[in-house]
Motif scaffolding. Structure first.
Motif, PDB file in Angstrom:
ATOM      1  N   GLU A 119       0.850  -1.188   0.000  1.00  0.00           N
ATOM      2  CA  GLU A 119       0.000   0.000   0.000  1.00  0.00           C
ATOM      3  C   GLU A 119       0.889   1.242   0.000  1.00  0.00           C
ATOM      4  N   LEU A 120       0.535   2.237  -0.809  1.00  0.00           N
ATOM      5  CA  LEU A 120       1.273   3.495  -0.858  1.00  0.00           C
ATOM      6  C   LEU A 120       0.425   4.615  -0.273  1.00  0.00           C
ATOM      7  N   ASP A 121       1.041   5.443   0.558  1.00  0.00           N
ATOM      8  CA  ASP A 121       0.391   6.656   1.028  1.00  0.00           C
ATOM      9  C   ASP A 121       0.380   7.700  -0.081  1.00  0.00           C
ATOM     10  N   GLU A 122      -0.464   8.692   0.085  1.00  0.00           N
ATOM     11  CA  GLU A 122      -0.451   9.835  -0.808  1.00  0.00           C
ATOM     12  C   GLU A 122       0.834  10.640  -0.581  1.00  0.00           C
ATOM     13  N   PRO A 123       1.405  11.236  -1.634  1.00  0.00           N
ATOM     14  CA  PRO A 123       2.587  12.082  -1.433  1.00  0.00           C
ATOM     15  C   PRO A 123       2.248  13.309  -0.602  1.00  0.00           C
ATOM     16  N   GLN A 137       3.851  17.094   1.308  1.00  0.00           N
ATOM     17  CA  GLN A 137       4.603  18.246   0.813  1.00  0.00           C
ATOM     18  C   GLN A 137       6.040  17.843   0.509  1.00  0.00           C
ATOM     19  N   ASN A 138       6.552  18.321  -0.632  1.00  0.00           N
ATOM     20  CA  ASN A 138       7.904  18.012  -1.102  1.00  0.00           C
ATOM     21  C   ASN A 138       8.088  16.539  -1.433  1.00  0.00           C
ATOM     22  N   GLU A 139       6.994  15.886  -1.828  1.00  0.00           N
ATOM     23  CA  GLU A 139       7.050  14.491  -2.257  1.00  0.00           C
ATOM     24  C   GLU A 139       6.308  14.324  -3.578  1.00  0.00           C
ATOM     25  N   ILE A 140       6.700  13.292  -4.324  1.00  0.00           N
ATOM     26  CA  ILE A 140       6.032  12.974  -5.582  1.00  0.00           C
ATOM     27  C   ILE A 140       5.780  11.464  -5.660  1.00  0.00           C
ATOM     28  N   LEU A 141       4.701  11.105  -6.344  1.00  0.00           N
ATOM     29  CA  LEU A 141       4.405   9.714  -6.663  1.00  0.00           C
ATOM     30  C   LEU A 141       4.914   9.446  -8.066  1.00  0.00           C
ATOM     31  N   VAL A 142       5.751   8.413  -8.221  1.00  0.00           N
ATOM     32  CA  VAL A 142       6.384   8.126  -9.511  1.00  0.00           C
ATOM     33  C   VAL A 142       5.996   6.735  -9.986  1.00  0.00           C
ATOM     34  N   ARG A 143       5.613   6.645 -11.257  1.00  0.00           N
ATOM     35  CA  ARG A 143       5.420   5.348 -11.912  1.00  0.00           C
ATOM     36  C   ARG A 143       6.751   4.930 -12.523  1.00  0.00           C
ATOM     37  N   LEU A 144       7.271   3.807 -12.076  1.00  0.00           N
ATOM     38  CA  LEU A 144       8.584   3.359 -12.543  1.00  0.00           C
ATOM     39  C   LEU A 144       8.522   2.864 -13.980  1.00  0.00           C
ATOM     40  N   VAL A 145       9.533   3.225 -14.748  1.00  0.00           N
ATOM     41  CA  VAL A 145       9.739   2.678 -16.092  1.00  0.00           C
ATOM     42  C   VAL A 145      10.812   1.589 -16.044  1.00  0.00           C
ATOM     43  N   ALA A 146      11.869   1.827 -15.249  1.00  0.00           N
ATOM     44  CA  ALA A 146      12.948   0.851 -15.144  1.00  0.00           C
ATOM     45  C   ALA A 146      13.700   1.071 -13.834  1.00  0.00           C
ATOM     46  N   SER A 147      14.343   0.001 -13.379  1.00  0.00           N
ATOM     47  CA  SER A 147      15.200   0.091 -12.192  1.00  0.00           C
ATOM     48  C   SER A 147      16.406  -0.799 -12.403  1.00  0.00           C
ATOM     49  N   GLY A 148      17.593  -0.219 -12.237  1.00  0.00           N
ATOM     50  CA  GLY A 148      18.801  -1.028 -12.271  1.00  0.00           C
ATOM     51  C   GLY A 148      18.859  -1.931 -11.042  1.00  0.00           C
ATOM     52  N   THR A 192      12.881   1.386  -5.503  1.00  0.00           N
ATOM     53  CA  THR A 192      12.540   1.378  -6.927  1.00  0.00           C
ATOM     54  C   THR A 192      12.193  -0.011  -7.466  1.00  0.00           C
ATOM     55  N   PHE A 193      12.275  -1.043  -6.623  1.00  0.00           N
ATOM     56  CA  PHE A 193      11.761  -2.358  -7.023  1.00  0.00           C
ATOM     57  C   PHE A 193      10.257  -2.358  -6.756  1.00  0.00           C
ATOM     58  N   ASN A 194       9.555  -1.477  -7.425  1.00  0.00           N
ATOM     59  CA  ASN A 194       8.153  -1.215  -7.127  1.00  0.00           C
ATOM     60  C   ASN A 194       7.527  -0.556  -8.347  1.00  0.00           C
ATOM     61  N   GLU A 195       6.321  -0.968  -8.715  1.00  0.00           N
ATOM     62  CA  GLU A 195       5.659  -0.355  -9.866  1.00  0.00           C
ATOM     63  C   GLU A 195       5.452   1.143  -9.667  1.00  0.00           C
ATOM     64  N   TYR A 196       5.159   1.535  -8.427  1.00  0.00           N
ATOM     65  CA  TYR A 196       4.993   2.940  -8.065  1.00  0.00           C
ATOM     66  C   TYR A 196       5.741   3.177  -6.754  1.00  0.00           C
ATOM     67  N   THR A 197       6.243   4.388  -6.583  1.00  0.00           N
ATOM     68  CA  THR A 197       6.896   4.706  -5.327  1.00  0.00           C
ATOM     69  C   THR A 197       6.683   6.175  -4.993  1.00  0.00           C
ATOM     70  N   VAL A 198       6.717   6.488  -3.703  1.00  0.00           N
ATOM     71  CA  VAL A 198       6.613   7.861  -3.224  1.00  0.00           C
ATOM     72  C   VAL A 198       7.982   8.281  -2.707  1.00  0.00           C
ATOM     73  N   ILE A 199       8.524   9.365  -3.267  1.00  0.00           N
ATOM     74  CA  ILE A 199       9.873   9.789  -2.890  1.00  0.00           C
ATOM     75  C   ILE A 199       9.895  11.276  -2.561  1.00  0.00           C
ATOM     76  N   ASN A 200      10.923  11.686  -1.844  1.00  0.00           N
ATOM     77  CA  ASN A 200      11.158  13.090  -1.560  1.00  0.00           C
ATOM     78  C   ASN A 200      11.771  13.753  -2.788  1.00  0.00           C
ATOM     79  N   THR A 201      11.393  14.999  -3.035  1.00  0.00           N
ATOM     80  CA  THR A 201      11.931  15.693  -4.211  1.00  0.00           C
ATOM     81  C   THR A 201      13.439  15.927  -4.108  1.00  0.00           C
TER      82      THR A 201
END
Length: 373
Positions: free
Chosen positions: A21-25, A27-38, A141-150
């Motif tokens: 489960e992902l929380d909503e982003p 302040q100063n956070e973004i939700l990203v849909r991953l395209v690739a992860s090394g 980043t081993f995740n289809e979507y992730t919430v990260i700090n800007t």
């Protein structure tokens, strides 16, 4: 929202697929849909137990690229649809280190291993069955979507394919910078690179681009020695002893100008051998990671001091990710930096454990999770 991720439930253990489960982003956070992860060796250190997650379950991955799907409230600089490369070292821009232009040592980075937020290591954005899930360096980043700090995101142009840009977030910046910054490779130098994985292949390119006359690769895996020349290596050997002998051949018996250690799992003997391989006044750039526990290492201290040799620690190539990413991206766009060639196999999100088994078997230079696979 829900997302499919590769997580560790135990350490030691193997990455397994789970729905998180992902929380909503915020302040100063973004939700990203991953395209690739090394698939960096650093994540595997948590699977083998060399490093221990502060929180389990633990979502791996710190080398990613994707598309912004949602922006937290009152968050400036990002918009839905932006393409971003994620950097595993958050940079606040204000601490003692950032103020000197050394963002790779930002105080926020000290929180990176917590699995939480860079500004609050006790705060999490992922959960599994109601339990907090740690994110590798605050990214996961081993995740289809992730919430990260800007502070961990760098916006890149939309006209450059995102997939291989993910490597700029760790391996390429670390390896390339190990050569041009930490080892200070100059035209005409003789350089040894110990280990041809993702970081090693980038270090070879950095040394070659800096004008090294001889770039000698060491790797016990025949496949990697065979492909080393594609990245600029002039020769390759199975052992450091063979490489050191060749370096002395080029330098009137002196040894390499620098040796860059990029092996997958650092052993005390690697440091000893690297120090013995360099000339007077030479440099060993120690980029590889081993256990974080104290270990005994044999060094000839007289040789170290009287020959003015340098043993230098390396974090992200000893430069800021917000400097390295745009520079390396421009080199990639102009065809001077090889990224696509570094990726020898791609995997789906449910094949992460197999990807690391392949890495241990010596089948990959760099494995990659392709979320569009």
């Amino acid at each position: 929202m829900k997302s499919t991720a590769a997580v560790l439930l135990t350490s030691p253990g193997e990455f397994t697929t789970a729905t998180v489960e992902l929380d909503e982003p915020r302040q100063n956070e973004i939700l990203v849909r991953l395209v690739a992860s090394g698939m960096c060796h650093s994540d595997d250190h948590y699977a083998t137990g060399d490093l221990r997650p502060k929180v389990l379950p633990f979502c791996g991955g710190h080398e990613g690229a994707g598309v912004v799907e949602k922006v937290g409230p009152n968050t400036e600089g990002f918009a839905v649809g932006d393409h971003v490369v994620m950097t595993f070292l958050p940079a606040c821009g204000r601490c003692f280190w950032c103020s000197q232009g050394k963002q790779e040592l930002c105080d926020n980075g000290a929180q990176a291993e917590s699995g939480g937020r860079p500004e609050d290591p006790s705060s999490y954005r992922l959960s599994l069955d109601g339990k907090p899930v740690g994110q590798m360096t605050g990214l996961g980043t081993f995740n289809e979507y992730t919430v990260i700090n800007t502070r961990s995101a760098y916006k890149v142009p939309k006209d450059v394919p995102l997939k291989y840009l993910s490597l700029l977030g760790c391996g390429v910046g670390t390896g390339y910078g190990s050569a041009v910054n930490a080892a200070d490779v100059r035209p005409g130098h003789t350089v040894i690179v110990m280990g041809l994985g993702g970081i090693g292949s980038a270090a070879v390119q950095g040394a070659a681009h800096a004008g090294a006359a001889n770039v000698i690769v060491v790797d016990p895996v025949e496949f990697k020695r065979e492909v080393a020349s594609e990245f600029g290596a002039t020769e390759s050997f199975a052992t450091i002893e063979e490489a050191a002998d060749k370096a002395r051949h080029y330098t009137n018996g002196q040894g390499a100008d620098s040796t860059i250690v990029t092996v997958g799992r650092l052993q005390p003997g690697d440091v000893t051998a690297a120090m013995e391989s360099i000339r007077k006044g030479g440099t060993v750039a120690l980029t590889a990671v081993g256990t974080f526990q104290p270990v005994a290492t044999e060094l000839n201290l007289g040789m170290l001091s009287m020959m003015q040799k340098t043993l230098k620690g390396v974090v992200f190539g000893n430069w800021s990710p917000f400097v390295s990413v745009p520079r390396l991206l421009d080199m990639y766009r102009s065809g001077r930096l090889k990224l696509d060639e570094m990726v020898t196999r791609t995997y789906s999100i449910d094949q992460v454990a197999q990807g690391y088994r392949d890495m241990h078997a010596g089948l990959n230079v760099r494995g990659m999770i392709d979320f569009e696979k």
